[in-house]
Design a protein around this motif. Structure first.
Motif, mmCIF file in Angstrom:
data_model
loop_
_atom_site.group_PDB
_atom_site.id
_atom_site.type_symbol
_atom_site.label_atom_id
_atom_site.label_comp_id
_atom_site.label_asym_id
_atom_site.label_seq_id
_atom_site.Cartn_x
_atom_site.Cartn_y
_atom_site.Cartn_z
ATOM 1 N N MET A 288 42.742 14.706 -11.043
ATOM 2 C CA MET A 288 41.557 14.080 -11.618
ATOM 3 C C MET A 288 41.051 14.877 -12.819
ATOM 4 O O MET A 288 40.711 14.327 -13.850
ATOM 5 C CB MET A 288 40.438 14.012 -10.576
ATOM 6 C CG MET A 288 40.620 12.935 -9.548
ATOM 7 S SD MET A 288 40.481 11.301 -10.294
ATOM 8 C CE MET A 288 38.818 10.903 -9.833
ATOM 9 N N MET A 289 41.042 16.198 -12.635
ATOM 10 C CA MET A 289 40.536 17.042 -13.722
ATOM 11 C C MET A 289 41.392 16.898 -14.962
ATOM 12 O O MET A 289 40.881 16.774 -16.071
ATOM 13 C CB MET A 289 40.542 18.500 -13.275
ATOM 14 C CG MET A 289 39.349 18.856 -12.464
ATOM 15 S SD MET A 289 39.415 20.607 -12.153
ATOM 16 C CE MET A 289 37.923 20.792 -11.249
ATOM 17 N N VAL A 290 42.712 16.949 -14.767
ATOM 18 C CA VAL A 290 43.610 16.801 -15.915
ATOM 19 C C VAL A 290 43.424 15.411 -16.520
ATOM 20 O O VAL A 290 43.393 15.251 -17.739
ATOM 21 C CB VAL A 290 45.071 17.052 -15.488
ATOM 22 C CG1 VAL A 290 46.012 16.749 -16.640
ATOM 23 C CG2 VAL A 290 45.242 18.489 -15.042
ATOM 24 N N GLY A 291 43.262 14.419 -15.658
ATOM 25 C CA GLY A 291 43.011 13.068 -16.142
ATOM 26 C C GLY A 291 41.730 12.990 -16.953
ATOM 27 O O GLY A 291 41.682 12.333 -17.986
ATOM 28 N N VAL A 292 40.714 13.702 -16.486
ATOM 29 C CA VAL A 292 39.430 13.677 -17.197
ATOM 30 C C VAL A 292 39.588 14.269 -18.597
ATOM 31 O O VAL A 292 38.985 13.795 -19.561
ATOM 32 C CB VAL A 292 38.344 14.430 -16.387
ATOM 33 C CG1 VAL A 292 37.133 14.725 -17.253
ATOM 34 C CG2 VAL A 292 37.938 13.598 -15.189
ATOM 35 N N ILE A 293 40.444 15.278 -18.702
ATOM 36 C CA ILE A 293 40.710 15.839 -20.032
ATOM 37 C C ILE A 293 41.296 14.752 -20.925
ATOM 38 O O ILE A 293 40.955 14.634 -22.096
ATOM 39 C CB ILE A 293 41.669 17.038 -19.932
ATOM 40 C CG1 ILE A 293 40.983 18.163 -19.176
ATOM 41 C CG2 ILE A 293 42.108 17.495 -21.318
ATOM 42 C CD1 ILE A 293 41.920 19.248 -18.743
ATOM 43 N N ALA A 294 42.175 13.932 -20.332
ATOM 44 C CA ALA A 294 42.773 12.850 -21.114
ATOM 45 C C ALA A 294 41.722 11.819 -21.501
ATOM 46 O O ALA A 294 41.775 11.219 -22.558
ATOM 47 C CB ALA A 294 43.891 12.196 -20.322
ATOM 48 N N ILE A 295 40.758 11.611 -20.627
ATOM 49 C CA ILE A 295 39.728 10.619 -20.911
ATOM 50 C C ILE A 295 38.791 11.122 -21.999
ATOM 51 O O ILE A 295 38.417 10.405 -22.908
ATOM 52 C CB ILE A 295 38.880 10.334 -19.637
ATOM 53 C CG1 ILE A 295 39.761 9.845 -18.499
ATOM 54 C CG2 ILE A 295 37.790 9.337 -19.936
ATOM 55 C CD1 ILE A 295 40.554 8.637 -18.805
ATOM 56 N N THR A 296 38.410 12.392 -21.875
ATOM 57 C CA THR A 296 37.410 12.885 -22.823
ATOM 58 C C THR A 296 38.054 13.507 -24.055
ATOM 59 O O THR A 296 37.420 13.606 -25.091
ATOM 60 C CB THR A 296 36.512 13.938 -22.152
ATOM 61 O OG1 THR A 296 37.365 14.939 -21.606
ATOM 62 C CG2 THR A 296 35.694 13.322 -21.063
ATOM 63 N N GLY A 297 39.306 13.921 -23.954
ATOM 64 C CA GLY A 297 39.956 14.590 -25.065
ATOM 65 C C GLY A 297 39.109 15.759 -25.516
ATOM 66 O O GLY A 297 38.451 16.404 -24.710
ATOM 67 N N ALA A 298 39.141 16.003 -26.799
ATOM 68 C CA ALA A 298 38.268 17.042 -27.322
ATOM 69 C C ALA A 298 36.892 16.436 -27.602
ATOM 70 O O ALA A 298 36.066 17.025 -28.262
ATOM 71 C CB ALA A 298 38.861 17.673 -28.564
ATOM 72 N N ARG B 4 52.696 5.739 -11.647
ATOM 73 C CA ARG B 4 53.410 6.671 -12.528
ATOM 74 C C ARG B 4 53.702 6.040 -13.878
ATOM 75 O O ARG B 4 54.085 6.718 -14.812
ATOM 76 C CB ARG B 4 54.727 7.126 -11.882
ATOM 77 C CG ARG B 4 54.509 7.984 -10.662
ATOM 78 C CD ARG B 4 55.772 8.681 -10.199
ATOM 79 N NE ARG B 4 55.458 9.460 -9.012
ATOM 80 C CZ ARG B 4 55.675 9.029 -7.767
ATOM 81 N NH1 ARG B 4 56.262 7.877 -7.556
ATOM 82 N NH2 ARG B 4 55.327 9.771 -6.747
ATOM 83 N N LEU B 5 53.556 4.714 -13.937
ATOM 84 C CA LEU B 5 53.874 4.017 -15.185
ATOM 85 C C LEU B 5 52.624 3.560 -15.936
ATOM 86 O O LEU B 5 52.709 2.951 -16.994
ATOM 87 C CB LEU B 5 54.772 2.810 -14.895
ATOM 88 C CG LEU B 5 56.115 3.155 -14.232
ATOM 89 C CD1 LEU B 5 56.902 1.893 -13.923
ATOM 90 C CD2 LEU B 5 56.934 4.078 -15.124
ATOM 91 N N ALA B 6 51.438 3.860 -15.371
ATOM 92 C CA ALA B 6 50.194 3.435 -16.023
ATOM 93 C C ALA B 6 49.747 4.508 -17.018
ATOM 94 O O ALA B 6 49.895 5.698 -16.746
ATOM 95 C CB ALA B 6 49.110 3.206 -14.979
ATOM 96 N N PRO B 7 49.227 4.099 -18.172
ATOM 97 C CA PRO B 7 48.809 5.105 -19.146
ATOM 98 C C PRO B 7 47.721 6.003 -18.572
ATOM 99 O O PRO B 7 46.915 5.546 -17.773
ATOM 100 C CB PRO B 7 48.277 4.279 -20.326
ATOM 101 C CG PRO B 7 48.047 2.913 -19.793
ATOM 102 C CD PRO B 7 48.975 2.728 -18.647
ATOM 103 N N VAL B 8 47.710 7.258 -18.984
ATOM 104 C CA VAL B 8 46.768 8.284 -18.544
ATOM 105 C C VAL B 8 46.952 8.619 -17.072
ATOM 106 O O VAL B 8 47.132 9.782 -16.705
ATOM 107 C CB VAL B 8 45.284 7.901 -18.813
ATOM 108 C CG1 VAL B 8 44.345 8.933 -18.209
ATOM 109 C CG2 VAL B 8 45.033 7.810 -20.314
#
Ligand SMILES: Nc1ncnc2c1ncn2[C@@H]1O[C@H](COP(=O)(O)OP(=O)(O)OP(=O)(O)O)[C@@H](O)[C@H]1O
Ligand SMILES: [Mg+2]
Lengths: 245, 446
Positions: free
Chosen positions: B219-229, B392-396
């Motif tokens: 989830m945390m890594v995913g959140v990085i993808a959601i928020t980016g920088a 595994r095939l869904a983006p993010v």
């Protein structure tokens, strides 16, 4: 002698507004060229097409033998630009704003240091080198933008109203540097609303109104042609269409 | 705030060196652009505080404070034991409760107003042993123990579980005593034995920490993808345009792709900074929690209190990673996933910013886009294994799955390759589209 800058039928429309309509002129190498016209005449739009951030709808501009439509990067290599909006980075200091563009232009470290120091000193900005750009006064920002344009000593300078908002002393310094630039065999194209400046500085001008060139040629020729000594008077009559060249 | 320079005077102090370092950096355009973006961003005090400093401070606090509040170690729950029966069985239960420990026990013999005690905050739990308790038990009947508690209080629940442990012990003793004359053992009344066997793909048992970690980390890594920088990235694209600095920049003889590459470099730096600091802060939070629960972990022989804390901390961190899984591998995988996530999130930001005229508009587009992307990721911890394949095939979500598989099923190379490959393909697509959009004329002078 080939022209340093030549435009051929430059045209650009924004929706229904034809901002620039078939503008053609030539600028001799080693000269200071004035680009005049009332507000909204299309000066900025023309300059933007020459320095390659706007694509012309038709026509072309050639700078030092490089076509902006076919070799935009080649054009960018030989120009120094002062846009209408200074485009300084507010959270970079005066010095850093220059470092950024010097580096992007591939300047060597020692050359860049020397040049930055020299320019900031001449433009009375050396004490402000550690000041963030958004804390500089309007005139200081204009001077810094000018410094950024001449930093790499480009063969062609394209300046959009370089002395607007600049105090007497600084405007004088900038004009001196423009003249030096031309005396060194390089070329300066500037747009301005300052008629006195045109008379003092420019060998030749192009006057545009509503996107069309209404006069191009030498300043002295124009004075001789019209019999008027005040350039401002000449300009007003050109724009009103009372005289044609 | 001296640290970030005297903003009032507009002079830069601390990051000045970083700015002047620009003289010495290589002339490669992406490096120059990244240097400038990082220098500028580090001077954006508010954003730095909101995205880096606050999480580092707040996450451990948010994790530790509730634990500290309910932890029996810091403030034991107050249990009032009301003895309305003076028989032997009542006395036996009372001493079992008092032997239980971990609570501060008040024993009373008269009636009390239970509601007033609980609502008045004088007790977390009132245990009443009613009249007739001993009599009922001696005649072979059942007797009740009454709990009065606050359903909203974690401490009340903790107190109940403590008392009820003591009650169960006494109950077992009583049952044994009742069975002994009949020559029966306790097994006679507990004929069923429940046995649990963990089935994991690694074949090893996992601790509760691993389970929590395998839910949290993806989830945390995913959140990085959601928020980016996040704000940094928005600023680098929409801000450059809003402040009209892009025009001068595009007059330099540098390709737009080099400029964008430099910006991605800087954005990834901030994504990693935000991501790593969040994960570090969470581990710090876990350590605080572990320290709180490490009452049993008494190390003797010259080890001070901080030594105990460190041992507990190390144990907590180690238990996050399943046994038999190489921690270095997990770390490397997480970093790779974070870079993937950061780039993906930032590419989405670049794309959405390219459609927006203002910073605010860009933020709104971004919110909607990210909402759609985050939905499948929310499902990661809940779905049964057969449904994990499509995720595994869904983006993010593919990136979150990559981290999950690394922790839970590191031997399943096919799954790892699948989620990695799909993450990379999505990233490539996003990067290409964002590059096509970046620096469009209509975007600059629209
Ligand atoms: N990005 C744009 N979108 C739409 N219209 C534009 C845009 N830029 C310029 N125009 C229009 O094109 C015309 C020429 O504008 P331009 O900025 O070139 O004039 P200018 O001669 O530089 O004027 P000024 O002396 O005020 O700087 C004006 O009518 C202006 O409204
Ligand atoms: Mg203009």
């Amino acid at each position: 002698m080939p022209a340093a800058v030549a435009t051929v039928g430059l045209t650009k429309a924004f929706g229904d507004v034809v901002a620039v309509d078939g503008v053609s002129f030539e600028v001799e190498e080693g000269s200071v060229f004035g680009f005049l016209g009332p507000n909204g005449a299309g000066k900025t739009t023309t300059l933007r097409m020459i320095y390659g951030v706007l694509r012309p709808d038709s026509g072309d501009a050639v700078v030092m033998g490089r076509s902006v439509t076919r070799d935009p990067r080649g054009v960018r290599e030989v120009i120094g630009v002062m846009p209408e909006d200074t485009g300084l980075y507010p959270r970079l200091t005066a010095e850093e704003n220059l470092i950024y563009f010097g580096k992007l232009r591939g300047m060597e470290e020692s050359e860049l240091r020397e040049r930055v120091r020299d320019l900031l000193t001449r433009l009375s900005l050396w004490e402000k080198r550690f000041t963030l750009a958004d804390r500089l006064s309007k005139g200081m920002r204009a001077k810094l933008t000018f410094a950024r344009a001449v930093l790499h000593e480009p063969p062609v300078l394209l300046l959009d109203e370089p002395t607007s908002g600049v105090d007497v002393m600084s405007a004088r310094e900038i004009r001196g540097m423009m003249r030096e630039h031309a005396e060194a065999g390089k070329t300066v194209v500037l747009s301005t609303h300052n008629m006195w400046e045109v008379q003092k500085l420019c060998e030749a001008v192009a006057v545009i109104n509503r996107g069309k060139v209404v006069y191009r040629g030498g300043v002295e020729d124009l004075e001789r042609l019209t019999g008027l000594r005040e350039f401002e008077e000449i300009f007003v009559r050109l724009v009103r269409g009372e005289i044609t060249a | 705030m001296r640290l970030w320079g005297r903003i009032g005077s507009g002079e830069v102090k601390v990051t000045r060196g970083l700015g002047l370092a620009g003289y010495g950096i290589p002339k490669a355009a992406p490096v120059v652009v990244a240097w400038k973006e990082i220098t500028e961003a580090l001077r954006d005090r508010r954003t730095i505080i909101n995205t880096i400093v606050l999480p580092v401070v707040l996450i451990p606090l948010a994790m530790a404070i509730p634990i500290l509040m309910v932890s029996p170690k810091t403030t034991p729950p107050v249990v009032e034991l009301v003895l309305l029966d003076d028989g032997g069985a009542a006395g036996r239960l009372a001493s079992a409760i008092s032997d239980q420990g971990g609570m501060s026990l008040v024993v009373r013999t008269g009636r009390v107003n239970t509601s007033a005690e609980i609502l008045g905050g004088r007790a977390d739990l009132v245990v009443v042993i009613p009249e007739g308790f001993t009599a009922n038990l001696t005649s072979g009947l059942t007797a009740s123990v009454d709990y009065y508690y606050d359903p909203f209080s974690m401490k009340s629940s903790t107190a109940i579980s403590m008392v009820s442990a003591a009650v169960s012990r006494v109950e077992e003793e009583i049952v044994s005593e009742r069975l002994r004359p009949l020559n029966l053992s306790l097994d006679y009344v507990h004929p069923l034995v429940e046995r649990e066997f963990q089935v994991t793909s690694t074949g090893r048992e996992v601790s509760p920490e691993v389970v929590v970690g395998s839910m949290m980390l993806p989830m945390m890594v995913g959140v990085i993808a959601i928020t980016g920088a996040g704000t940094f990235a928005l600023d680098m694209i929409a801000g450059e345009r809003e402040r009209k600095t892009i025009e001068a920049l595009l007059t330099a003889p540098v390709g737009r792709l080099s400029i964008l590459a430099g910006k991605y470099l800087a954005m990834t730096f901030f994504s990693l900074l935000a991501g790593l600091s969040t994960i570090m802060a969470s581990i710090l939070g876990l350590i605080l929690m572990a320290e709180e629960f490490s009452a049993g972990l008494q190390v003797t022989g010259g080890v001070g209190p901080s030594g105990i804390g460190q041992a507990a901390a190390a144990a907590a961190a180690a238990r996050l990673i399943p046994e038999g899984v190489n921690p270095a591998l997990v770390l490397a995988g997480v970093v790779v996933a974070m870079i993937l996530a950061g780039l993906t999130g930032n590419a989405v930001i670049v794309m959405t910013s390219s459609f927006a005229k203002t910073f605010k508009e860009a933020q709104q587009y971004l919110g909607a886009t990210m909402g759609v992307l985050v939905l499948p990721m929310v499902a990661v911890p809940y779905l049964p294994p057969p449904m994990m394949g499509p995720l595994r095939l869904a983006p993010v979500t593919s990136i979150a799955m990559l981290v999950r598989d690394l922790l839970v099923d590191p031997g399943n190379v096919a799954a790892l390759v699948e989620s990695f490959a799909s993450s990379v393909i999505y990233l490539m697509l996003l990067l290409i589209v964002s590059a096509k959009l970046f620096g469009r004329e209509s975007v600059i002078f629209g």
